[in-house]
Design a protein around this motif. Structure first.
Motif, PDB file in Angstrom:
ATOM      1  N   GLU A  59       9.729 -41.190 -34.371  1.00 32.99           N
ATOM      2  CA  GLU A  59       9.571 -41.836 -35.671  1.00 32.99           C
ATOM      3  C   GLU A  59      10.811 -41.579 -36.521  1.00 32.99           C
ATOM      4  O   GLU A  59      11.385 -40.492 -36.508  1.00 32.99           O
ATOM      5  CB  GLU A  59       8.335 -41.278 -36.389  1.00 32.99           C
ATOM      6  N   VAL A  60      11.236 -42.611 -37.240  1.00 34.25           N
ATOM      7  CA  VAL A  60      12.297 -42.468 -38.234  1.00 34.25           C
ATOM      8  C   VAL A  60      11.610 -42.410 -39.592  1.00 34.25           C
ATOM      9  O   VAL A  60      10.861 -43.321 -39.955  1.00 34.25           O
ATOM     10  CB  VAL A  60      13.293 -43.649 -38.179  1.00 34.25           C
ATOM     11  N   ASN A  61      11.857 -41.343 -40.332  1.00 36.32           N
ATOM     12  CA  ASN A  61      11.135 -41.182 -41.590  1.00 36.32           C
ATOM     13  C   ASN A  61      11.933 -40.300 -42.538  1.00 36.32           C
ATOM     14  O   ASN A  61      12.950 -39.699 -42.164  1.00 36.32           O
ATOM     15  CB  ASN A  61       9.766 -40.552 -41.331  1.00 36.32           C
ATOM     16  N   LEU A  62      11.454 -40.222 -43.769  1.00 40.16           N
ATOM     17  CA  LEU A  62      12.051 -39.333 -44.767  1.00 40.16           C
ATOM     18  C   LEU A  62      11.722 -37.889 -44.412  1.00 40.16           C
ATOM     19  O   LEU A  62      10.709 -37.618 -43.756  1.00 40.16           O
ATOM     20  CB  LEU A  62      11.509 -39.667 -46.157  1.00 40.16           C
ATOM     21  N   PRO A  63      12.551 -36.952 -44.842  1.00 38.46           N
ATOM     22  CA  PRO A  63      12.283 -35.542 -44.539  1.00 38.46           C
ATOM     23  C   PRO A  63      11.061 -35.035 -45.306  1.00 38.46           C
ATOM     24  O   PRO A  63      10.587 -35.676 -46.245  1.00 38.46           O
ATOM     25  CB  PRO A  63      13.568 -34.835 -45.012  1.00 38.46           C
ATOM     26  N   LEU A  76      19.671 -34.694 -41.425  1.00 40.08           N
ATOM     27  CA  LEU A  76      19.322 -35.565 -42.552  1.00 40.08           C
ATOM     28  C   LEU A  76      20.360 -36.669 -42.717  1.00 40.08           C
ATOM     29  O   LEU A  76      21.560 -36.439 -42.580  1.00 40.08           O
ATOM     30  CB  LEU A  76      19.251 -34.713 -43.826  1.00 40.08           C
ATOM     31  N   GLY A  77      19.888 -37.884 -43.000  1.00 39.50           N
ATOM     32  CA  GLY A  77      20.802 -38.982 -43.323  1.00 39.50           C
ATOM     33  C   GLY A  77      21.495 -39.613 -42.136  1.00 39.50           C
ATOM     34  O   GLY A  77      22.623 -40.096 -42.262  1.00 39.50           O
ATOM     35  N   ILE A  78      20.829 -39.651 -40.987  1.00 43.31           N
ATOM     36  CA  ILE A  78      21.472 -40.246 -39.811  1.00 43.31           C
ATOM     37  C   ILE A  78      21.781 -41.724 -40.021  1.00 43.31           C
ATOM     38  O   ILE A  78      22.695 -42.276 -39.395  1.00 43.31           O
ATOM     39  CB  ILE A  78      20.598 -40.082 -38.546  1.00 43.31           C
ATOM     40  N   ASN A  79      21.022 -42.379 -40.907  1.00 48.59           N
ATOM     41  CA  ASN A  79      21.220 -43.813 -41.147  1.00 48.59           C
ATOM     42  C   ASN A  79      22.536 -44.111 -41.869  1.00 48.59           C
ATOM     43  O   ASN A  79      23.119 -45.187 -41.709  1.00 48.59           O
ATOM     44  CB  ASN A  79      20.047 -44.385 -41.949  1.00 48.59           C
ATOM     45  N   PHE A  80      23.043 -43.159 -42.647  1.00 51.37           N
ATOM     46  CA  PHE A  80      24.254 -43.417 -43.431  1.00 51.37           C
ATOM     47  C   PHE A  80      25.491 -43.605 -42.552  1.00 51.37           C
ATOM     48  O   PHE A  80      26.433 -44.291 -42.932  1.00 51.37           O
ATOM     49  CB  PHE A  80      24.500 -42.283 -44.423  1.00 51.37           C
ATOM     50  N   ALA A  81      25.492 -42.991 -41.386  1.00 49.91           N
ATOM     51  CA  ALA A  81      26.670 -43.075 -40.506  1.00 49.91           C
ATOM     52  C   ALA A  81      26.599 -44.258 -39.547  1.00 49.91           C
ATOM     53  O   ALA A  81      27.563 -44.527 -38.831  1.00 49.91           O
ATOM     54  CB  ALA A  81      26.813 -41.774 -39.711  1.00 49.91           C
ATOM     55  N   ARG A  82      25.472 -44.973 -39.546  1.00 51.81           N
ATOM     56  CA  ARG A  82      25.256 -46.009 -38.520  1.00 51.81           C
ATOM     57  C   ARG A  82      26.351 -47.063 -38.484  1.00 51.81           C
ATOM     58  O   ARG A  82      26.866 -47.408 -37.413  1.00 51.81           O
ATOM     59  CB  ARG A  82      23.909 -46.695 -38.757  1.00 51.81           C
ATOM     60  N   ASP A  83      26.728 -47.603 -39.637  1.00 50.96           N
ATOM     61  CA  ASP A  83      27.690 -48.708 -39.665  1.00 50.96           C
ATOM     62  C   ASP A  83      29.130 -48.243 -39.802  1.00 50.96           C
ATOM     63  O   ASP A  83      30.049 -49.061 -39.865  1.00 50.96           O
ATOM     64  CB  ASP A  83      27.348 -49.662 -40.809  1.00 50.96           C
TER      65      ASP A  83
END
Length: 254
Positions: A59-63, A76-83
């Motif tokens: 699951e991808v979710n908030l901490p 934390l914040g794996i989504n910020f590095a995606r692009d």
């Protein structure tokens, strides 16, 4: 998000099962379910984490909001590095942090339920027998499996086809110096020194030393320091027939 905190494994076997379940879920996210995982990690959203569960789900979710959380938290914040990087590099980065999280959760349980030194060692050895998530995601695990199979097959074939070297290591490329480093018996090292004492490196001309890695050319049968011909013990394991630089040059000439 509690990351499955309600489930508390209490024995080494239970903690290992918990580890394997969480690991399987995270591997799914980064491999078979990677498109869905990629979409869920929207950089426009808040800090997101990848959780793995003992049920082999992810699951991808908030901490977790509670501080400190009941279980260690993933990166934390794996989504910020995606692009901001290549997809494969981003997935590898998430995989590395996922490996670290799995270990922290396993040894959190170990500490909480009083695992002693022997229990911790057994748990680590069980975990260490599995490829890491990083190795699975990057393909290193498959490569290592193929190499092990190749070395095993080669060792078997070598012992049958070349009986005169049967008393040497399965990969007959390196001197007894390499083996002696793993021996606790000082007498064996002294015997190696006496046997090879007059042997000179075919590259630098220096004498044999029991604390150095040596490799023998299968063509001219001269011995060389591994460092002189840029061959490491690990690389030597995968060489079927070693040819020194001189013999390699001779073969390549018209």
């Amino acid at each position: 998000m509690d990351g499955g905190a309600g489930y508390n494994p209490r024995t080494v076997e239970e903690v290992f099962r918990d580890f394997k379940g969480r690991r399987a879920g995270m591997i799914k996210a980064l491999t078979t379910d990677v498109e869905e995982f990629y979409q869920q990690c929207d950089p426009e959203k808040e800090n997101l984490c990848l959780y793995g569960f003992p049920s082999e789900q992810w699951e991808v979710n908030l901490p977790a909001e509670e501080v400190p959380p009941e279980l260690p938290e993933p990166a934390l914040g794996i989504n910020f590095a995606r692009d901001g990087m290549q997809e494969k590099d981003w997935l590898s980065l998430v995989a590395v942090h996922s490996d670290a999280w799995l270990l922290s959760v396993a040894f959190y349980f170990g500490a909480r339920f009083g695992f002693d030194k022997a229990d911790r060692k057994r748990l680590f050895n069980m975990i260490n027998d599995l490829p890491t998530i990083f190795e699975v995601v990057t393909g290193v695990a498959k490569k290592q499996t193929k190499e092990k199979s190749s070395v095993s097959n080669h060792s078997s074939n070598k012992s049958k086809s070349n009986p005169k070297r049967g008393s040497e290591p399965p990969q007959p490329k390196y001197s007894k110096a390499a083996a002696s480093k793993d021996e606790d018996d000082d007498g064996l090292e002294e015997e190696d020194e006496e046997e090879h004492g007059e042997t000179l490196c075919g590259a630098c001309g220096e004498n044999y030393a029991a604390d150095e890695f040596w490799i023998c050319c299968d063509i001219c049968e001269k011995w060389f320091h591994g460092k002189c011909v840029k061959i490491t013990p690990a690389r030597a394991e995968h060489i079927k027939q070693y040819k020194c630089p001189s013999c390699s040059n001779k073969r390549s000439r018209p």
